[in-house]
Design a protein around this motif. Structure first.
Motif, PDB file in Angstrom:
ATOM      1  N   GLN A 143       0.822  -1.200   0.000  1.00 45.51           N
ATOM      2  CA  GLN A 143       0.000   0.000   0.000  1.00 45.51           C
ATOM      3  C   GLN A 143       0.864   1.262   0.000  1.00 45.51           C
ATOM      4  O   GLN A 143       0.568   2.235  -0.686  1.00 45.51           O
ATOM      5  N   LEU A 144       1.970   1.254   0.739  1.00 43.60           N
ATOM      6  CA  LEU A 144       2.876   2.410   0.757  1.00 43.60           C
ATOM      7  C   LEU A 144       3.456   2.661  -0.632  1.00 43.60           C
ATOM      8  O   LEU A 144       3.499   3.793  -1.112  1.00 43.60           O
ATOM      9  N   VAL A 145       3.921   1.575  -1.272  1.00 45.95           N
ATOM     10  CA  VAL A 145       4.508   1.720  -2.612  1.00 45.95           C
ATOM     11  C   VAL A 145       3.475   2.249  -3.598  1.00 45.95           C
ATOM     12  O   VAL A 145       3.766   3.129  -4.420  1.00 45.95           O
ATOM     13  N   ASN A 146       2.251   1.750  -3.514  1.00 51.11           N
ATOM     14  CA  ASN A 146       1.210   2.194  -4.440  1.00 51.11           C
ATOM     15  C   ASN A 146       0.836   3.655  -4.235  1.00 51.11           C
ATOM     16  O   ASN A 146       0.274   4.285  -5.138  1.00 51.11           O
ATOM     17  N   ARG A 147       1.119   4.202  -3.073  1.00 50.31           N
ATOM     18  CA  ARG A 147       0.802   5.599  -2.795  1.00 50.31           C
ATOM     19  C   ARG A 147       1.903   6.560  -3.221  1.00 50.31           C
ATOM     20  O   ARG A 147       1.730   7.777  -3.146  1.00 50.31           O
ATOM     21  N   LEU A 148       3.049   6.047  -3.649  1.00 47.81           N
ATOM     22  CA  LEU A 148       4.150   6.927  -4.040  1.00 47.81           C
ATOM     23  C   LEU A 148       3.746   7.808  -5.213  1.00 47.81           C
ATOM     24  O   LEU A 148       3.140   7.327  -6.173  1.00 47.81           O
ATOM     25  N   PRO A 149       4.088   9.108  -5.164  1.00 47.49           N
ATOM     26  CA  PRO A 149       3.850   9.939  -6.344  1.00 47.49           C
ATOM     27  C   PRO A 149       4.768   9.502  -7.483  1.00 47.49           C
ATOM     28  O   PRO A 149       5.865   8.978  -7.250  1.00 47.49           O
ATOM     29  N   LYS A 150       4.323   9.705  -8.686  1.00 45.18           N
ATOM     30  CA  LYS A 150       5.108   9.291  -9.852  1.00 45.18           C
ATOM     31  C   LYS A 150       6.468   9.974  -9.829  1.00 45.18           C
ATOM     32  O   LYS A 150       6.568  11.183  -9.648  1.00 45.18           O
ATOM     33  N   GLY A 151       7.517   9.169 -10.001  1.00 44.08           N
ATOM     34  CA  GLY A 151       8.862   9.720 -10.041  1.00 44.08           C
ATOM     35  C   GLY A 151       9.591   9.681  -8.719  1.00 44.08           C
ATOM     36  O   GLY A 151      10.777   9.986  -8.658  1.00 44.08           O
ATOM     37  N   ALA A 152       8.914   9.304  -7.640  1.00 41.40           N
ATOM     38  CA  ALA A 152       9.578   9.105  -6.359  1.00 41.40           C
ATOM     39  C   ALA A 152       9.853   7.620  -6.172  1.00 41.40           C
ATOM     40  O   ALA A 152       9.160   6.777  -6.741  1.00 41.40           O
ATOM     41  N   SER A 153      10.863   7.293  -5.374  1.00 40.50           N
ATOM     42  CA  SER A 153      11.187   5.880  -5.131  1.00 40.50           C
ATOM     43  C   SER A 153      11.218   5.605  -3.634  1.00 40.50           C
ATOM     44  O   SER A 153      11.509   6.494  -2.831  1.00 40.50           O
ATOM     45  N   LEU A 154      10.895   4.355  -3.264  1.00 41.71           N
ATOM     46  CA  LEU A 154      10.979   3.916  -1.877  1.00 41.71           C
ATOM     47  C   LEU A 154      11.846   2.663  -1.828  1.00 41.71           C
ATOM     48  O   LEU A 154      11.469   1.619  -2.363  1.00 41.71           O
ATOM     49  N   THR A 155      13.019   2.790  -1.211  1.00 41.24           N
ATOM     50  CA  THR A 155      13.914   1.657  -1.033  1.00 41.24           C
ATOM     51  C   THR A 155      13.766   1.144   0.389  1.00 41.24           C
ATOM     52  O   THR A 155      13.879   1.919   1.348  1.00 41.24           O
ATOM     53  N   ILE A 156      13.498  -0.153   0.525  1.00 44.20           N
ATOM     54  CA  ILE A 156      13.370  -0.793   1.838  1.00 44.20           C
ATOM     55  C   ILE A 156      14.529  -1.765   2.008  1.00 44.20           C
ATOM     56  O   ILE A 156      14.764  -2.623   1.158  1.00 44.20           O
ATOM     57  N   LEU A 157      15.269  -1.604   3.101  1.00 44.62           N
ATOM     58  CA  LEU A 157      16.311  -2.551   3.462  1.00 44.62           C
ATOM     59  C   LEU A 157      15.852  -3.212   4.755  1.00 44.62           C
ATOM     60  O   LEU A 157      15.788  -2.561   5.799  1.00 44.62           O
ATOM     61  N   SER A 158      15.482  -4.472   4.671  1.00 47.35           N
ATOM     62  CA  SER A 158      14.942  -5.172   5.843  1.00 47.35           C
ATOM     63  C   SER A 158      15.902  -6.252   6.303  1.00 47.35           C
ATOM     64  O   SER A 158      16.089  -7.266   5.630  1.00 47.35           O
ATOM     65  N   ASP A 159      16.526  -6.012   7.455  1.00 48.79           N
ATOM     66  CA  ASP A 159      17.436  -6.983   8.060  1.00 48.79           C
ATOM     67  C   ASP A 159      16.644  -7.747   9.114  1.00 48.79           C
ATOM     68  O   ASP A 159      16.722  -7.476  10.314  1.00 48.79           O
TER      69      ASP A 159
END
Length: 315
Positions: free
Chosen positions: A124-140
């Motif tokens: 849901q967070l990724v789908n809410r991103l405005p076009k042209g923005a990126s969300l990188t998740i690093l999950s340890d």
């Protein structure tokens, strides 16, 4: 890169102090990553939020607080912005609620209050991103492969099993989570969703709050801008190294491997390169876990966190 574009980060470290699930390196992981973001990637200190569960912490990494921080970050995002979420702590697997997948398990992270944040929440967070923005998740965290629901696998499972080190697994079994929540709710059921809804209400994961026939709300938006670097495969555990056992500062194996890769390579690195190099570091150290990469084809070879001298693709 346009210097006017924002770089926003939420860093979460859960050590679960004074509990049977205590870890040792998770807070160190994200404190070190904060320094990396500021010094190498040009993040503004005021745009980096740290949530840790040390005694007296101003903002504890509860499920509600983590989601509020992530929501705020996504709400602030504009085209060209770089968003980053680093989580170090326990993970778990839960039975899939998807029709036709009775034996499938889905992935979740375990905040300090056990209010699970699931793969659907990250979708849901990724789908809410405005076009042209990126969300990188690093999950340890354990079982972190696939933590963005329906994200495309770029670097996936490996069958190598040659561990030679002793470590604590960053995993809490579902049964233990159910036992903990039962002590709070006194409800006699093995349904995790019932317990979470009773304990956390509107702060519980979307996975348990939306009708199943509405699950298509979380379909991926074609090639999206979600990027997941997972510490291990969905069926593997991630390692937490205790300082007392290694004679130094405690750390999460994957977080440490990524930081080693960045320290040893000053130039631009793609997401694919970071994951593959981290795999080699962990293999050389004798760990069994295999980091994975989930993202679009284009983002697999895009520069990790779009370094300051990297060009941003025009949309």
């Amino acid at each position: 890169m346009d210097k006017g574009k924002k770089r926003l980060a939420v860093l979460v470290g859960c050590n679960y102090p004074n509990t049977q699930y205590e870890l040792h390196g998770c807070i160190n992981d994200v404190v070190t990553m904060r320094d990396v973001l500021l010094e190498r990637f040009g993040f503004d200190p005021s745009h980096v939020q740290l949530l840790i569960d040390t005694p007296g912490s101003s903002v504890l990494p509860t499920g509600a607080n983590i989601k509020a921080a992530l929501d705020k970050m996504v709400n602030q995002a504009e085209a060209g912005d770089v968003l980053f979420f680093h989580y170090s702590g326990h993970g778990t697997r839960i039975p899939s609620l998807k029709p036709g997948h009775p034996l499938r398990q889905d992935e979740a992270i375990v905040p300090c209050d056990f209010n699970l944040i699931t793969d659907v929440d990250f979708r849901q967070l990724v789908n809410r991103l405005p076009k042209g923005a990126s969300l990188t998740i690093l999950s340890d965290s354990c079982h972190s492969g696939g933590l963005i629901d329906k994200e495309k696998e770029q670097i996936g499972p490996s069958t190598d099993k040659n561990t030679i080190v002793s470590y604590s697994a960053k995993s809490i079994p579902l049964e233990s989570i159910l036992d903990h929540l039962t002590s709070l709710t006194s409800i006699n059921t093995s349904d995790i969703g019932t317990h979470l809804l009773e304990s956390f209400g509107a702060d519980a994961s979307l996975k348990f709050r939306i009708p199943q026939h509405e699950s298509d709300l979380f379909e991926p938006l074609k090639a999206d801008e979600g990027i997941l670097l997972s510490g291990c495969q969905a069926n593997e555990t991630s390692a937490d190294m205790n300082a007392a056992e290694i004679g130094g500062k405690a750390y999460g194996a994957f977080s440490n491997a990524v930081q080693m890769v960045l320290n040893q390579n000053s130039g631009e690195l793609s997401n694919r390169q970071v994951v593959m190099m981290a795999r080699k570091v962990l293999e050389a150290q004798g760990f069994v876990q295999h980091p994975c990469l989930y993202c679009s084809d284009g983002n697999a070879d895009a520069t990790f966190l779009w370094q300051a001298n990297a060009e941003v693709e025009s949309y």
